[in-house]
Scaffold this active site. Structure first.
Site, PDB file in Angstrom:
ATOM      1  N   CYS A  66     -35.605 -34.982 126.163  1.00  0.00           N
ATOM      2  CA  CYS A  66     -35.078 -36.148 126.864  1.00  0.00           C
ATOM      3  C   CYS A  66     -34.275 -37.046 125.937  1.00  0.00           C
ATOM      4  CB  CYS A  66     -36.218 -36.931 127.519  1.00  0.00           C
ATOM      5  SG  CYS A  66     -37.636 -37.213 126.455  1.00  0.00           S
ATOM      6  N   GLU A  99     -39.644 -41.503 133.805  1.00  0.00           N
ATOM      7  CA  GLU A  99     -38.654 -41.276 132.737  1.00  0.00           C
ATOM      8  C   GLU A  99     -37.764 -40.163 133.239  1.00  0.00           C
ATOM      9  OE1 GLU A  99     -37.018 -39.031 130.238  1.00  0.00           O
ATOM     10  OE2 GLU A  99     -38.859 -38.873 129.084  1.00  0.00           O
TER      11      GLU A  99
END
Length: 504
Positions: free
Chosen positions: A297, A260
């Site tokens: 994020c 990620e």
């Protein structure tokens, strides 16, 4: 008590090379530097553990996950104290993140107990079928083998030593080797102590979990290239993640790298919603943008709206709200420096106007707001890149057609958000096919900084949001990353896995 060492197959040890962590507050502490030597020892121990742990039953693994959660809770105050010192995150944030961490461990335990994740299938034999008989075919998901996990800088608990990658790999039956993050090595060690205490209490093979401190890149590179490691879980920067991804692909036996990496999480403000709720949306965006110094994020760093009086009013409201937000401590000096560099790039970009911002130094970050046009954004691909921190970019498009062009030009994202009212449905319907292709999660009338740990969550997306668009690092589907399907043809029942023997 901290040792500053590595946990390798049940034993704490450290080499002569060390590094000092200068925390946001509190004492400087010294930690061992991870090396390929520790990686070799941990990988061999993990492979040895797979012979038993990979074939353990679901109840045993669920008990392990539950016991890890209990041990983390037992160290809760100590984890919170050192976590606050190392990262500068507030106490409430660390307590909440610990709750999320133990909650997902327990959720995975319940999920594997139910057994649905095994995806068991059986096509019974058809010996009389013409022109050819069909054999008896059974299928079940099986664990891959040892898994390497890299701790994240921005989530010292939920995405680190006992975070979602570790929890899902253990749930699948895969031994785990964690490379801790150099931003919070003491926090990582305490969590590793909790996992090892759970392992010892249940008398599991010591190689089922190892923890290697950071300090340089050598250990990480050795870990993804070790032939006994069969998959990697990573949360971090695009640059670092892509380098590790390439190493995984270049191995003699390439392995999956579940990274990620980054996302600007665009937010589309539709015209009717902007007219009716512009002030409310401005307030919500500022709160989401600056939460945790923007170090999420899923931080919504990009707002796209059609040029209008309401758009100008929204920008003015955001400007006023951001001006009231003070400096916040960032996780590391390196992250703070990267943030300043991202700010500098925005300031130097053609067609970009700064509306809010003041200089910041050391580990402090102040919020910035920039405004540009749809045409300028479409000309300059660098404006679509993530700036990790409390920086927002507003893109004023000329009309809805240009909004569609911006949506089509987006790179892969973790999330895309629609702020809309009933009058916006027709335009939003035209956006949806594009947004589905761009993001792992599409949401309406909310803000993406908040990832629910549940069955239906997807935390991933097309590259560069993640390196595997078919996977998620949050939610029960995360377990599937560390499994592979095996088909059993005409095997005697006695040779089938126990979970498949009684399945019809």
């Amino acid at each position: 008590m901290l040792t500053g060492q590595h946990l390798i197959a049940g034993h704490w040890s450290g080499g002569s090379e060390t590094f000092d962590l200068i925390p946001a507050s509190g004492p400087v502490r010294t930690f061992s530097v991870g090396t390929p030597t520790e990686v070799e020892q941990a990988a061999r121990a993990a492979e040895a553990a797979f012979a038993s742990f990979g074939y353990s039953n679901r109840a045993q693994r669920a008990a392990f996950l539950d016991r890890i959660a209990d041990e983390i809770d037992a160290l809760g105050d100590a984890i919170t104290e050192i976590g606050c010192q190392e990262t500068g995150l507030p106490k409430a944030r660390l307590i909440g993140e610990r709750g999320r961490t133990v909650g997902q461990l327990r959720m995975f335990a319940r999920h594997i107990e139910a057994g649905d994740y095994l995806d068991r299938r059986h096509d019974a034999a058809l010996p009389e079928r013409q022109p050819m008989p069909r054999p008896d075919l059974r299928l079940m998901q099986r664990p891959l083998g040892p898994v390497a996990v890299f701790g994240a800088s921005n989530f010292p608990l939920a995405f680190s030593v006992a975070g979602g990658d570790t929890a899902s790999a253990l749930a699948a039956g895969c031994p785990v080797i964690v490379k801790g993050h150099s931003a919070h090595p003491g926090t990582g060690e305490l969590v590793a102590q909790a996992i090892d205490a759970a392992r010892r209490a249940l008398e599991l093979h010591p190689g089922v979990f190892s923890f290697i401190q950071s300090g340089n890149r050598d250990a990480g590179q050795a870990l993804v290239q070790h032939p006994l490691v069969k998959a990697v879980g990573f949360t971090g920067s695009l640059t670092g993640g892509r380098a590790l991804f390439d190493l995984c692909a270049q191995r003699p036996e390439p392995i999956p790298f579940f990274g990620e990496l980054g996302s600007v999480n665009p937010m589309f403000l539709m015209p009717t919603a902007l007219v009716r709720r512009g002030g409310e949306l401005a307030e919500g965006w500022v709160a989401s943008l600056t939460m945790g110094a923007g170090q999420f994020c899923t931080n919504p760093g990009l707002a796209i709206l059609i040029d209008s009086e309401e758009a100008d009013a929204f920008i003015e409201a955001v400007t006023g709200a951001l001006a009231e937000v003070g400096a916040q401590t960032m996780l590391t000096d390196g992250i703070a420096q990267a943030y300043r560099e991202g700010v500098g790039h925005m300031q130097d970009s053609a067609g970009v106007q700064q509306r809010v911002g003041s200089p910041c130094d050391n580990r402090d970050a102040t919020p910035y707001l920039f405004v540009t046009t749809g045409a300028a954004w479409l000309r300059d691909a660098t404006l679509s890149q993530e700036v990790f921190g409390p920086l927002g970019l507003v893109v004023k498009v000329a009309d809805f057609d240009e909004m569609l062009q911006v949506a089509a030009a987006l790179e892969g994202q973790l999330t895309c958000t629609l702020q809309l009212d009933a009058g916006d449905i027709n335009q939003a319907r035209q956006l949806m096919p594009m947004l589905e292709r761009k993001a792992g999660r599409v949401l309406a009338n909310g803000f993406p900084t908040g990832v629910e740990v549940c069955d239906a969550m997807v935390h991933g997306g097309p590259y560069p949001a993640s390196t595997n668009f078919g996977a998620t690092s949050v939610g029960s589907m995360a377990i599937r990353r560390f499994l592979r399907p095996v088909c059993y043809q005409n095997l005697p029942v006695e040779l089938l896995p126990a979970d498949l023997q009684l399945f019809e």
